[in-house]
Design an enzyme around this catalytic site. Structure first.
Site, PDB file in Angstrom:
ATOM      1  N   GLY A   1       0.328  -0.948   0.091  1.00 20.32           N
ATOM      2  CA  GLY A   1      -0.181   0.064   0.189  1.00 20.32           C
ATOM      3  C   GLY A   1       0.728   0.949   0.111  1.00 20.32           C
ATOM      4  O   GLY A   1       2.533   1.132   0.059  1.00 20.32           O
ATOM      5  N   ASP A   2       0.199   2.559   0.048  1.00 27.80           N
ATOM      6  CA  ASP A   2       0.659   3.930  -0.067  1.00 27.80           C
ATOM      7  C   ASP A   2       2.021   3.450  -1.395  1.00 27.80           C
ATOM      8  O   ASP A   2       2.896   4.680  -1.184  1.00 27.80           O
ATOM      9  CB  ASP A   2       1.698   4.138   0.769  1.00 27.80           C
ATOM     10  CG  ASP A   2       0.096   3.751   1.965  1.00 27.80           C
ATOM     11  OD1 ASP A   2      -1.113   4.067   1.998  1.00 27.80           O
ATOM     12  OD2 ASP A   2       0.371   3.349   3.320  1.00 27.80           O
TER      13      ASP A   2
ATOM     14  N   LYS B   1      -1.051   5.522  -5.752  1.00 27.57           N
ATOM     15  CA  LYS B   1      -1.767   4.562  -6.716  1.00 27.57           C
ATOM     16  C   LYS B   1      -3.013   6.412  -6.805  1.00 27.57           C
ATOM     17  O   LYS B   1      -3.399   6.226  -7.756  1.00 27.57           O
ATOM     18  CB  LYS B   1      -2.244   4.174  -6.515  1.00 27.57           C
ATOM     19  CG  LYS B   1      -2.526   2.355  -6.142  1.00 27.57           C
ATOM     20  CD  LYS B   1      -2.769   1.856  -5.235  1.00 27.57           C
ATOM     21  CE  LYS B   1      -3.285   1.848  -3.750  1.00 27.57           C
ATOM     22  NZ  LYS B   1      -1.927   2.250  -2.963  1.00 27.57           N
TER      23      LYS B   1
ATOM     24  N   GLY C   1      -5.468   5.412   1.865  1.00 31.26           N
ATOM     25  CA  GLY C   1      -5.591   6.823   2.245  1.00 31.26           C
ATOM     26  C   GLY C   1      -4.352   7.325   0.426  1.00 31.26           C
ATOM     27  O   GLY C   1      -3.732   7.363   0.854  1.00 31.26           O
ATOM     28  N   HIS C   2      -5.489   7.829  -0.189  1.00 27.31           N
ATOM     29  CA  HIS C   2      -4.003   8.571  -0.779  1.00 27.31           C
ATOM     30  C   HIS C   2      -4.200   9.964  -0.964  1.00 27.31           C
ATOM     31  O   HIS C   2      -5.348  11.067  -1.049  1.00 27.31           O
ATOM     32  CB  HIS C   2      -5.086   8.015  -2.211  1.00 27.31           C
ATOM     33  CG  HIS C   2      -5.861   6.751  -2.404  1.00 27.31           C
ATOM     34  ND1 HIS C   2      -5.134   6.059  -3.092  1.00 27.31           N
ATOM     35  CD2 HIS C   2      -6.816   6.660  -2.419  1.00 27.31           C
ATOM     36  CE1 HIS C   2      -5.764   4.934  -2.737  1.00 27.31           C
ATOM     37  NE2 HIS C   2      -7.095   5.508  -2.900  1.00 27.31           N
TER      38      HIS C   2
ATOM     39  N   THR D   1      -6.564  -0.347  10.645  1.00 26.41           N
ATOM     40  CA  THR D   1      -7.084   1.238  11.035  1.00 26.41           C
ATOM     41  C   THR D   1      -8.082   1.323  11.718  1.00 26.41           C
ATOM     42  O   THR D   1      -8.457   2.357  11.849  1.00 26.41           O
ATOM     43  CB  THR D   1      -7.326   1.396   9.418  1.00 26.41           C
ATOM     44  OG1 THR D   1      -8.393   0.879   8.927  1.00 26.41           O
ATOM     45  CG2 THR D   1      -6.236   0.799   8.569  1.00 26.41           C
TER      46      THR D   1
ATOM     47  N   GLN E   1      -5.704  -0.876  -0.528  1.00 24.94           N
ATOM     48  CA  GLN E   1      -4.816  -1.663  -0.032  1.00 24.94           C
ATOM     49  C   GLN E   1      -3.310  -2.245  -1.566  1.00 24.94           C
ATOM     50  O   GLN E   1      -3.149  -1.360  -2.598  1.00 24.94           O
ATOM     51  CB  GLN E   1      -5.347  -2.790   0.548  1.00 24.94           C
ATOM     52  CG  GLN E   1      -5.819  -1.770   1.669  1.00 24.94           C
ATOM     53  CD  GLN E   1      -7.290  -1.680   1.451  1.00 24.94           C
ATOM     54  OE1 GLN E   1      -8.467  -1.717   1.003  1.00 24.94           O
ATOM     55  NE2 GLN E   1      -7.326   0.206   1.670  1.00 24.94           N
TER      56      GLN E   1
ATOM     57  N   THR F   1      -5.773  -6.959   4.511  1.00 25.02           N
ATOM     58  CA  THR F   1      -6.839  -6.026   4.702  1.00 25.02           C
ATOM     59  C   THR F   1      -7.993  -7.731   4.500  1.00 25.02           C
ATOM     60  O   THR F   1      -7.442  -8.233   4.070  1.00 25.02           O
ATOM     61  CB  THR F   1      -7.138  -5.354   4.048  1.00 25.02           C
ATOM     62  OG1 THR F   1      -8.195  -4.594   4.376  1.00 25.02           O
ATOM     63  CG2 THR F   1      -7.491  -5.179   2.441  1.00 25.02           C
TER      64      THR F   1
ATOM     65  N   THR G   1      -4.281   7.095   9.324  1.00 26.76           N
ATOM     66  CA  THR G   1      -3.797   7.338  10.922  1.00 26.76           C
ATOM     67  C   THR G   1      -2.887   7.994  11.625  1.00 26.76           C
ATOM     68  O   THR G   1      -2.543   7.859  12.491  1.00 26.76           O
ATOM     69  CB  THR G   1      -3.897   5.397  11.099  1.00 26.76           C
ATOM     70  OG1 THR G   1      -2.754   5.289  10.380  1.00 26.76           O
ATOM     71  CG2 THR G   1      -4.584   4.992  10.982  1.00 26.76           C
ATOM     72  N   GLY G   2      -1.862   8.519  10.446  1.00 28.27           N
ATOM     73  CA  GLY G   2      -0.834   9.706  10.647  1.00 28.27           C
ATOM     74  C   GLY G   2       0.270   8.627  11.659  1.00 28.27           C
ATOM     75  O   GLY G   2       1.443   8.753  12.033  1.00 28.27           O
TER      76      GLY G   2
ATOM     77  N   GLY H   1       8.673  13.221  -8.184  1.00 29.56           N
ATOM     78  CA  GLY H   1       7.955  14.511  -7.239  1.00 29.56           C
ATOM     79  C   GLY H   1       6.543  14.212  -6.451  1.00 29.56           C
ATOM     80  O   GLY H   1       5.674  13.085  -8.005  1.00 29.56           O
TER      81      GLY H   1
HETATM   82  P1  GDP Z   1      -1.540   5.835  -2.353  1.00 32.60           P
HETATM   83  O1  GDP Z   1      -2.090   5.135  -0.868  1.00 32.60           O
HETATM   84  O2  GDP Z   1      -1.144   4.261  -3.287  1.00 32.60           O
HETATM   85  O3  GDP Z   1      -2.849   6.427  -3.398  1.00 32.60           O
HETATM   86  O4  GDP Z   1       0.146   6.569  -1.864  1.00 32.60           O
HETATM   87  P2  GDP Z   1      -0.657   7.695  -0.944  1.00 32.60           P
HETATM   88  O5  GDP Z   1      -1.003   8.382  -1.079  1.00 32.60           O
HETATM   89  O6  GDP Z   1      -0.392   6.648   0.713  1.00 32.60           O
HETATM   90  O7  GDP Z   1       0.895   7.443  -0.539  1.00 32.60           O
HETATM   91  C1  GDP Z   1       2.159   7.911  -1.397  1.00 32.60           C
HETATM   92  C2  GDP Z   1       2.637   9.162  -1.821  1.00 32.60           C
HETATM   93  O8  GDP Z   1       3.866   9.513  -2.169  1.00 32.60           O
HETATM   94  C3  GDP Z   1       1.878  10.437  -1.612  1.00 32.60           C
HETATM   95  O9  GDP Z   1       2.316  11.609  -0.784  1.00 32.60           O
HETATM   96  C4  GDP Z   1       2.289  10.841  -2.460  1.00 32.60           C
HETATM   97  O10 GDP Z   1       2.453  12.258  -2.842  1.00 32.60           O
HETATM   98  C5  GDP Z   1       4.246  10.652  -3.089  1.00 32.60           C
HETATM   99  N1  GDP Z   1       3.633  10.919  -4.324  1.00 32.60           N
HETATM  100  C6  GDP Z   1       3.348   9.696  -5.482  1.00 32.60           C
HETATM  101  N2  GDP Z   1       4.972   9.379  -6.515  1.00 32.60           N
HETATM  102  C7  GDP Z   1       6.056  11.106  -5.694  1.00 32.60           C
HETATM  103  C8  GDP Z   1       6.795  10.572  -6.343  1.00 32.60           C
HETATM  104  O11 GDP Z   1       7.032  10.343  -7.575  1.00 32.60           O
HETATM  105  N3  GDP Z   1       7.814  11.386  -5.452  1.00 32.60           N
HETATM  106  C9  GDP Z   1       7.362  11.887  -4.577  1.00 32.60           C
HETATM  107  N4  GDP Z   1       8.723  12.676  -4.100  1.00 32.60           N
HETATM  108  N5  GDP Z   1       6.081  11.324  -3.866  1.00 32.60           N
HETATM  109  C10 GDP Z   1       5.684  11.429  -4.527  1.00 32.60           C
HETATM  110  P1  IMO Z   2      -3.920   2.404   0.681  1.00 35.82           P
HETATM  111  O1  IMO Z   2      -4.959   2.213  -0.503  1.00 35.82           O
HETATM  112  C1  IMO Z   2      -1.392   0.740   4.012  1.00 35.82           C
HETATM  113  C2  IMO Z   2      -3.222  -2.062   6.542  1.00 35.82           C
HETATM  114  C3  IMO Z   2      -3.154  -1.955   7.762  1.00 35.82           C
HETATM  115  C4  IMO Z   2      -3.704  -3.417   8.220  1.00 35.82           C
HETATM  116  C5  IMO Z   2      -3.995  -4.881   7.388  1.00 35.82           C
HETATM  117  C6  IMO Z   2      -5.130  -4.086   8.148  1.00 35.82           C
HETATM  118  O2  IMO Z   2      -3.390   3.755   1.029  1.00 35.82           O
HETATM  119  O3  IMO Z   2      -1.787   2.065  -0.134  1.00 35.82           O
HETATM  120  P2  IMO Z   2      -8.152  -2.812   7.925  1.00 35.82           P
HETATM  121  O4  IMO Z   2      -7.792  -1.715   8.715  1.00 35.82           O
HETATM  122  O5  IMO Z   2      -7.244  -2.988   6.712  1.00 35.82           O
HETATM  123  O6  IMO Z   2      -8.460  -3.962   7.926  1.00 35.82           O
HETATM  124  O7  IMO Z   2      -5.978  -3.014   8.700  1.00 35.82           O
HETATM  125  O8  IMO Z   2      -4.034  -3.093   6.420  1.00 35.82           O
HETATM  126  N1  IMO Z   2      -3.696  -1.204   5.572  1.00 35.82           N
HETATM  127  C7  IMO Z   2      -3.034   0.142   4.519  1.00 35.82           C
HETATM  128  N2  IMO Z   2      -2.153  -0.423   4.424  1.00 35.82           N
HETATM  129  N3  IMO Z   2      -2.064   1.651   2.740  1.00 35.82           N
HETATM  130  C8  IMO Z   2      -3.740   1.202   2.857  1.00 35.82           C
HETATM  131  O9  IMO Z   2      -4.370   1.848   2.057  1.00 35.82           O
HETATM  132  C9  IMO Z   2      -3.869   0.208   3.470  1.00 35.82           C
HETATM  133  N4  IMO Z   2      -5.433   0.285   4.464  1.00 35.82           N
HETATM  134  C10 IMO Z   2      -5.031  -1.189   5.152  1.00 35.82           C
HETATM  135  O10 IMO Z   2      -2.751  -0.766   8.234  1.00 35.82           O
HETATM  136  O11 IMO Z   2      -1.972  -3.007   8.711  1.00 35.82           O
HETATM  137 MG    MG Z   3      -2.210   5.173   1.073  1.00 32.21          MG
END
Ligand code: GDP
Ligand code: IMO
Ligand code: MG
Length: 430
Positions: free
Chosen positions: A12-13, A16, A40-41, A128, A223, A238, A300-301, A414
C-alpha cells in the site's frame, strides 16, 4: 477502448492516487472496487494537497465519473464528510455513482474492529480501526447491510436486529462492552437516505454500457497485492481482494473486458501495521527515507515502516495481477544516497528463493539477498524525459525492469501531478 486496472504492488501507499490523477484527463470513469476508508491517497495538484479515503481519486478530474463499486464497504458519515470537504474547495462531486450492492459500515463494526484489536494485544493485525474487517465478515456471513437496504426501512430494521442479536452477545460477553441499541443504528443509517439517493445506481450496468460505448474505464484498487486477503501476507492483510481479480468481482466487470493492468511500485518499500517485512530497515537509511519521503500514514498518521526495494515481491505482484505496465514512484527519494541496495532473492535456512515462498513461516524468516547499485547524488525532480535522468538513475530503472517481467512505463520524480516521466502510454494510445 481500454479498461485498465490499477493496483498497488507492495503493502500500500505506493502512490496509486497520484497515478490515477496523472491519467485523469484521459479517463471517463474511475471505479473503486475494494476496501473503504482504510485507504488514504494523497494527490498534489498545483501545490494543493488532497487526502482521499473513500472517494475514488478520479473525483479530482473534472471529466471523470467516479464510481464506488459493489466491492467497497462504505462509511456513510465519512462519505458525506469527504464530499462536503471537496465541495468546500470547489470540487464538483455530483457525478459520483455508488453501487446499490455496496455494503455499509455500521457503527457496531467500527466498535468491533477496535475492541478485537485491543483483545488480540501482541497478536493484533494493526488495522486502521475503520470497521473494514468486521463489515466484510458480515458480508461473507450473509448478515451485512447493503446500500439498497437503506431504502426499505422494514428490511433495514430486520437486518440490523438480526445482526445485533449475535453481535451484542459478543460485545457484552466477550469484550465486556455495553450492548448496542438497534433502533439507534437504524435511525443513524436512515438519516443519510435523502442525501444518498441521487448517487445510488446499478453501477455494473452503467459500466457495461460505458465500455460498449468505447469509454475509458480505470478500476483503482485500495490497499495492495501483499494486503490482499488471498494473496497477501495473511493474516496481516486487509479483508478484501486488492489484486486485479478483485476488479472483476468488485466492479462487476468481466475478465474478458480488461485490457491492461498497471501496478504502482514504490522505489523502496513501506508497510503500516504488523506483519513480516524482509527488507525492513531499522537504521539511519530507514529514518532518512521516512523523512525525505514523508512516510506517515494518510489515514492514521502512523510512521510507515521502511525497507529497501524488494524485487521478489515485485515479480510476485507481476504474476498475481498479470501486470502489463509498472508505474515506479518516488525515485527522487534516492537523490541523496551514495548507493542503493535492491533485494533480488531471499535466503531461508541456507536455501535461495527467487520466488515468493509459499509457506508463511519461510517468509517470516527470509533474509534478503541484495545487489547494490550506485546512486546519482543529484536532484532529479525536474526531469520529464527518461534521457534527462542521470545515467545511474536510468540504469536503476532498467535493472529493476529486467527483473520484474513487465515494462516500467511511468517513473515518478516528485509528489506533484507534473513530476512524472511517461516512457510508454499505459492506455494504448488514448
Ligand atoms: P496511495 O495510497 O497508493 O495512493 O499512496 P499514498 O498517497 O498513501 O502515499 C504516496 C505518497 O507519495 C503521497 O504523499 C504522494 O504525494 C507521494 N508521491 C507519489 N508519487 C511520488 C513521487 O514520484 N515522488 C515523490 N517524492 N512523492 C510521490
Ligand atoms: P492505501 O489504499 C497501507 C493495512 C493496515 C493493517 C491491515 C489491515 O492507502 O494503500 P484494515 O483496517 O484494512 O483491516 O487493516 O491493512 N492497510 C493499509 N496499509 N495502505 C492502505 O491503503 C491500507 N489499508 C489497510 O495498516 O496493517
Ligand atoms: Mg495510502
Amino acid at each position: 477502448m481500454p479498461v485498465i486496472v490499477l493496483v498497488g504492488a507492495q503493502w500500500g501507499d505506493e502512490g496509486k492516487g497520484k497515478a490515477t490523477d496523472l491519467l485523469g484527463d484521459r479517463l471517463d470513469y474511475v471505479v473503486k472496487f475494494n476496501g473503504g476508508n482504510n485507504a488514504g491517497h494523497t494527490v498534489v495538484i498545483d501545490g494543493e494537497k488532497y487526502a482521499l479515503h473513500l472517494l475514488p481519486s478520479g473525483i479530482l478530474s473534472p471529466g471523470v465519473v467516479p464510481v464506488i463499486g459493489n466491492g467497497v464497504v462504505v462509511d456513510l458519515n465519512v462519505l458525506f464528510q469527504e464530499i462536503d470537504g471537496l465541495e468546500a474547495r470547489g470540487i464538483d462531486t455530483s457525478r459520483l455513482r455508488i453501487s446499490a450492492n455496496a455494503h455499509v459500515i455500521a457503527s457496531y463494526n467500527r466498535t468491533l474492529d477496535k475492541v478485537s484489536e485491543r483483545f488480540l494485544g501482541a497478536r493484533r493485525i494493526g488495522t486502521t480501526g475503520r470497521g473494514i474487517g468486521p463489515t466484510y465478515a458480515d458480508k461473507m456471513n450473509r448478515m451485512g447491510i447493503r446500500v439498497q437496504d437503506l431504502f426499505d426501512e422494514s428490511i433495514l430494521r430486520q437486518k440490523v436486529t438480526a445482526a445485533l442479536a449475535m453481535k451484542n452477545q459478543v460485545l457484552s460477553k466477550i469484550y465486556n462492552r455495553s450492548a448496542v441499541k438497534g433502533e439507534e443504528v437504524v435511525q443513524e443509517l436512515l438519516s443519510y437516505v435523502d442525501r444518498l439517493r441521487p448517487y445510488v445506481a446499478d453501477t455494473a450496468l452503467e459500466l457495461s454500457q460505458a465500455i460498449d460505448e468505447g469509454k475509458v474505464v480505470l478500476c483503482e484498487a485500495g490497499q495492495a497485492t501483499l494486503l490482499d486477503v488471498d494473496h497477501g501476507t495473511y493474516p496481516f492483510v486487509t479483508s478484501s481482494n486488492a489484486t486485479s481479480g478483485g476488479a472483476c468481482t468488485g466492479a462487476g466487470i468481466p475478465p474478458t473486458r480488461i485490457d491492461r493492468v498497471v501496478a504502482v511500485l514504490k522505489a523502496f518499500t513501506t508497510r503500516v501495521g504488523e506483519g513480516p517485512f524482509p527488507t525492513e530497515l531499522h537504521d539511519k537509511f530507514g529514518d532518512y527515507l521516512r523523512e525525505v519521503g514523508h512516510e506517515y500514514g494518510t489515514t492514521t498518521g502512523r510512521p510507515r515502516r521502511i525497507g529497501w526495494l524488494d524485487l521478489v515481491i515485485g515479480r510476485y505482484a507481476q504474476r498475481i495481477n498479470g501486470v502489463t505496465d509498472f508505474a515506479m514512484t518516488k525515485l527522487d527519494n534516492y537523490d541523496g544516497l551514495d548507493e542503493i541496495p535492491v533485494c533480488v532473492a531471499y535466503e531461508v535456512n541456507g536455501v535461495r528463493y527467487d520466488e515468493m515462498p509459499v509457506n508463511q513461516t519461510d517468509f517470516h524468516h527470509a533474509t534478503p539477498v541484495y545487489e547494490t547499485l550506485p546512486g546519482w547524488k543529484q536532484d532529479i525532480s525536474g526531469c520529464r524525459k527518461f534521457e534527462e535522468l542521470p545515467q545511474q538513475a536510468q540504469d536503476f530503472v532498467e535493472f529493476v525492469e529486467a527483473r520484474l517481467g513487465a515494462r516500467i512505463s511511468i517513473v515518478g520524480v516528485g509528489p506533484g501531478r507534473e513530476a512524472v516521466i511517461e516512457r510508454h502510454s499505459v492506455l494504448g494510445g488514448v
